[in-house]
Design a protein around this motif. Structure first.
Motif, PDB file in Angstrom:
ATOM      1  N   MET A   1      39.193  17.548  54.099  1.00  0.00           N
ATOM      2  CA  MET A   1      37.828  17.048  54.011  1.00  0.00           C
ATOM      3  C   MET A   1      37.896  17.078  55.355  1.00  0.00           C
ATOM      4  O   MET A   1      38.457  16.227  56.778  1.00  0.00           O
ATOM      5  N   PHE A   2      36.611  17.473  56.358  1.00  0.00           N
ATOM      6  CA  PHE A   2      36.487  17.050  58.092  1.00  0.00           C
ATOM      7  C   PHE A   2      35.351  15.923  58.189  1.00  0.00           C
ATOM      8  O   PHE A   2      34.658  15.596  57.808  1.00  0.00           O
ATOM      9  N   ALA A   3      35.855  16.127  59.585  1.00  0.00           N
ATOM     10  CA  ALA A   3      35.463  14.619  59.831  1.00  0.00           C
ATOM     11  C   ALA A   3      34.650  15.302  61.190  1.00  0.00           C
ATOM     12  O   ALA A   3      35.647  15.924  62.125  1.00  0.00           O
ATOM     13  N   PHE A   4      32.751  15.239  60.662  1.00  0.00           N
ATOM     14  CA  PHE A   4      32.380  16.161  62.362  1.00  0.00           C
ATOM     15  C   PHE A   4      32.328  15.044  63.653  1.00  0.00           C
ATOM     16  O   PHE A   4      32.239  14.797  64.837  1.00  0.00           O
ATOM     17  N   ASP A   5      32.474  13.490  63.170  1.00  0.00           N
ATOM     18  CA  ASP A   5      31.959  12.629  63.899  1.00  0.00           C
ATOM     19  C   ASP A   5      32.765  11.191  63.615  1.00  0.00           C
ATOM     20  O   ASP A   5      33.107  11.293  62.760  1.00  0.00           O
ATOM     21  N   THR A   6      32.360  10.637  64.326  1.00  0.00           N
ATOM     22  CA  THR A   6      33.453   9.627  64.249  1.00  0.00           C
ATOM     23  C   THR A   6      33.152   8.007  63.815  1.00  0.00           C
ATOM     24  O   THR A   6      31.623   8.489  64.307  1.00  0.00           O
ATOM     25  N   PRO A   7      32.807   7.609  62.551  1.00  0.00           N
ATOM     26  CA  PRO A   7      31.889   6.631  62.253  1.00  0.00           C
ATOM     27  C   PRO A   7      31.693   5.513  62.676  1.00  0.00           C
ATOM     28  O   PRO A   7      32.466   4.705  63.955  1.00  0.00           O
ATOM     29  N   ARG A   8      30.255   5.382  62.907  1.00  0.00           N
ATOM     30  CA  ARG A   8      30.390   3.934  64.028  1.00  0.00           C
ATOM     31  C   ARG A   8      29.799   2.937  62.503  1.00  0.00           C
ATOM     32  O   ARG A   8      29.768   2.768  61.731  1.00  0.00           O
ATOM     33  N   LYS A   9      30.283   1.655  63.293  1.00  0.00           N
ATOM     34  CA  LYS A   9      29.372   0.812  62.398  1.00  0.00           C
ATOM     35  C   LYS A   9      28.407   0.748  62.146  1.00  0.00           C
ATOM     36  O   LYS A   9      27.140   1.051  62.462  1.00  0.00           O
ATOM     37  N   PRO A  10      28.087   0.132  60.946  1.00  0.00           N
ATOM     38  CA  PRO A  10      26.688  -0.313  60.684  1.00  0.00           C
ATOM     39  C   PRO A  10      25.833  -0.936  61.549  1.00  0.00           C
ATOM     40  O   PRO A  10      26.182  -1.993  61.366  1.00  0.00           O
ATOM     41  N   ARG A  11      24.426  -0.704  61.520  1.00  0.00           N
ATOM     42  CA  ARG A  11      23.640  -0.991  62.851  1.00  0.00           C
ATOM     43  C   ARG A  11      22.941  -2.538  61.312  1.00  0.00           C
ATOM     44  O   ARG A  11      22.714  -2.471  60.387  1.00  0.00           O
ATOM     45  N   ARG A  12      22.861  -3.772  62.316  1.00  0.00           N
ATOM     46  CA  ARG A  12      22.185  -4.927  61.513  1.00  0.00           C
ATOM     47  C   ARG A  12      20.710  -5.052  61.909  1.00  0.00           C
ATOM     48  O   ARG A  12      20.409  -4.504  63.000  1.00  0.00           O
ATOM     49  N   PRO A  13      19.980  -5.419  61.140  1.00  0.00           N
ATOM     50  CA  PRO A  13      18.516  -5.428  60.738  1.00  0.00           C
ATOM     51  C   PRO A  13      18.087  -6.124  62.161  1.00  0.00           C
ATOM     52  O   PRO A  13      18.886  -7.662  61.866  1.00  0.00           O
ATOM     53  N   SER A  14      17.144  -5.962  62.525  1.00  0.00           N
ATOM     54  CA  SER A  14      16.460  -6.527  63.426  1.00  0.00           C
ATOM     55  C   SER A  14      15.129  -7.595  62.772  1.00  0.00           C
ATOM     56  O   SER A  14      15.477  -7.031  62.113  1.00  0.00           O
ATOM     57  N   LEU A  15      15.536  -9.417  63.436  1.00  0.00           N
ATOM     58  CA  LEU A  15      14.397  -9.759  62.248  1.00  0.00           C
ATOM     59  C   LEU A  15      13.450 -10.394  63.311  1.00  0.00           C
ATOM     60  O   LEU A  15      13.004 -11.063  63.069  1.00  0.00           O
ATOM     61  N   THR A  16      13.828  -9.598  64.645  1.00  0.00           N
ATOM     62  CA  THR A  16      12.156  -9.615  66.005  1.00  0.00           C
ATOM     63  C   THR A  16      11.412  -9.403  64.349  1.00  0.00           C
ATOM     64  O   THR A  16       9.982 -10.311  65.260  1.00  0.00           O
ATOM     65  N   PRO A  17      11.191  -8.270  64.154  1.00  0.00           N
ATOM     66  CA  PRO A  17       9.681  -8.192  63.577  1.00  0.00           C
ATOM     67  C   PRO A  17       8.734  -9.519  62.493  1.00  0.00           C
ATOM     68  O   PRO A  17       7.937  -9.176  62.463  1.00  0.00           O
ATOM     69  N   MET A  18       9.846  -9.942  61.634  1.00  0.00           N
ATOM     70  CA  MET A  18       9.531 -10.379  60.434  1.00  0.00           C
ATOM     71  C   MET A  18       9.411 -11.485  61.499  1.00  0.00           C
ATOM     72  O   MET A  18       7.905 -12.782  61.140  1.00  0.00           O
ATOM     73  N   ILE A  19       9.658 -11.957  62.615  1.00  0.00           N
ATOM     74  CA  ILE A  19       9.726 -13.819  63.040  1.00  0.00           C
ATOM     75  C   ILE A  19       8.677 -13.577  63.382  1.00  0.00           C
ATOM     76  O   ILE A  19       7.237 -14.475  63.396  1.00  0.00           O
ATOM     77  N   ASP A  20       7.908 -12.244  64.127  1.00  0.00           N
ATOM     78  CA  ASP A  20       6.230 -11.602  64.561  1.00  0.00           C
ATOM     79  C   ASP A  20       5.475 -12.782  63.768  1.00  0.00           C
ATOM     80  O   ASP A  20       4.892 -12.877  63.964  1.00  0.00           O
ATOM     81  N   VAL A  21       5.923 -11.863  62.641  1.00  0.00           N
ATOM     82  CA  VAL A  21       4.977 -12.273  60.971  1.00  0.00           C
ATOM     83  C   VAL A  21       4.683 -13.241  61.072  1.00  0.00           C
ATOM     84  O   VAL A  21       3.532 -13.712  60.479  1.00  0.00           O
ATOM     85  N   VAL A  22       6.043 -14.187  60.910  1.00  0.00           N
ATOM     86  CA  VAL A  22       5.750 -15.446  60.003  1.00  0.00           C
ATOM     87  C   VAL A  22       5.263 -16.325  61.102  1.00  0.00           C
ATOM     88  O   VAL A  22       4.331 -17.009  60.909  1.00  0.00           O
ATOM     89  N   PHE A  23       5.564 -15.861  62.605  1.00  0.00           N
ATOM     90  CA  PHE A  23       4.717 -16.964  63.976  1.00  0.00           C
ATOM     91  C   PHE A  23       2.665 -16.099  63.703  1.00  0.00           C
ATOM     92  O   PHE A  23       1.983 -17.631  63.458  1.00  0.00           O
ATOM     93  N   LEU A  24       3.282 -14.788  63.714  1.00  0.00           N
ATOM     94  CA  LEU A  24       1.330 -15.101  63.156  1.00  0.00           C
ATOM     95  C   LEU A  24       0.004 -15.128  61.646  1.00  0.00           C
ATOM     96  O   LEU A  24      -0.653 -15.792  61.818  1.00  0.00           O
ATOM     97  N   LEU A  25       1.314 -15.189  60.914  1.00  0.00           N
ATOM     98  CA  LEU A  25       0.851 -16.548  59.789  1.00  0.00           C
ATOM     99  C   LEU A  25       0.723 -17.712  60.251  1.00  0.00           C
ATOM    100  O   LEU A  25      -0.023 -18.191  59.603  1.00  0.00           O
ATOM    101  N   LEU A  26       1.248 -17.871  60.588  1.00  0.00           N
ATOM    102  CA  LEU A  26       1.350 -19.534  61.176  1.00  0.00           C
ATOM    103  C   LEU A  26       0.187 -19.728  62.080  1.00  0.00           C
ATOM    104  O   LEU A  26      -0.635 -20.930  61.897  1.00  0.00           O
ATOM    105  N   VAL A  27       0.037 -18.878  62.605  1.00  0.00           N
ATOM    106  CA  VAL A  27      -1.487 -19.713  63.502  1.00  0.00           C
ATOM    107  C   VAL A  27      -2.720 -19.486  62.876  1.00  0.00           C
ATOM    108  O   VAL A  27      -3.239 -20.408  63.060  1.00  0.00           O
ATOM    109  N   PHE A  28      -2.955 -18.197  61.941  1.00  0.00           N
ATOM    110  CA  PHE A  28      -3.496 -17.381  61.011  1.00  0.00           C
ATOM    111  C   PHE A  28      -4.148 -18.870  60.374  1.00  0.00           C
ATOM    112  O   PHE A  28      -5.000 -19.345  60.588  1.00  0.00           O
ATOM    113  N   PHE A  29      -3.187 -19.827  59.717  1.00  0.00           N
ATOM    114  CA  PHE A  29      -2.965 -20.986  58.546  1.00  0.00           C
ATOM    115  C   PHE A  29      -3.606 -22.128  59.408  1.00  0.00           C
ATOM    116  O   PHE A  29      -4.344 -22.982  59.415  1.00  0.00           O
TER     117      PHE A  29
END
Length: 126
Positions: free
Chosen positions: A1-29
């Motif tokens: 089996m060939f390894a062309f690249d070193t395996p990377r650690k999986p990225r954690r999803p960013s919560l910043t867009p979700m926090i922005d959406v919740v903040f906008l919904l809070l302001v709207f309501f």
């Protein structure tokens, strides 16, 4: 089996867009919510008590130009004073009628004016 690249650690999803959406919904309501009780006018619906009319006529006509009491132009202040002269008590019936293309808001303003002045026998006619 060939390894062309070193395996990377999986990225954690960013919560910043979700926090922005919740903040906008809070302001709207918060902006769209109504705080406090709505103001309203109390009107009794139905036929009168069946008694005959007592006293002089008290017809308040709401027109585009203003208010008329029995066909005589009145300002809001003089209307209340003139109605005091025509009534024995503030519970006596007063008939309101919109005419001459007057809108509903003008009729509601006249109802609010008389209601605030203490008149309780307000009748709306076509």
């Amino acid at each position: 089996m060939f390894a062309f690249d070193t395996p990377r650690k999986p990225r954690r999803p960013s919560l910043t867009p979700m926090i922005d959406v919740v903040f906008l919904l809070l302001v709207f309501f918060m902006l769209a919510a109504r705080f406090g009780a709505d103001a309203g006018l109390t009107l009794s619906i139905g036929a009168g008590s069946g008694n005959e009319w007592q006293g002089p006529p008290r017809l308040v006509s709401v027109t585009v130009d203003g208010l008329l009491l029995n066909g005589v132009a009145q300002t809001p202040e003089t209307l209340i004073a003139a109605l005091d002269d025509l009534t024995d008590s503030r519970a006596d019936p007063v008939v309101l009628r919109a005419e001459g293309g007057a809108d509903v808001q003008a009729l509601v303003d006249a109802l609010a004016l008389l209601s605030t002045a203490g008149f309780t026998g307000l009748l709306v006619a076509e």
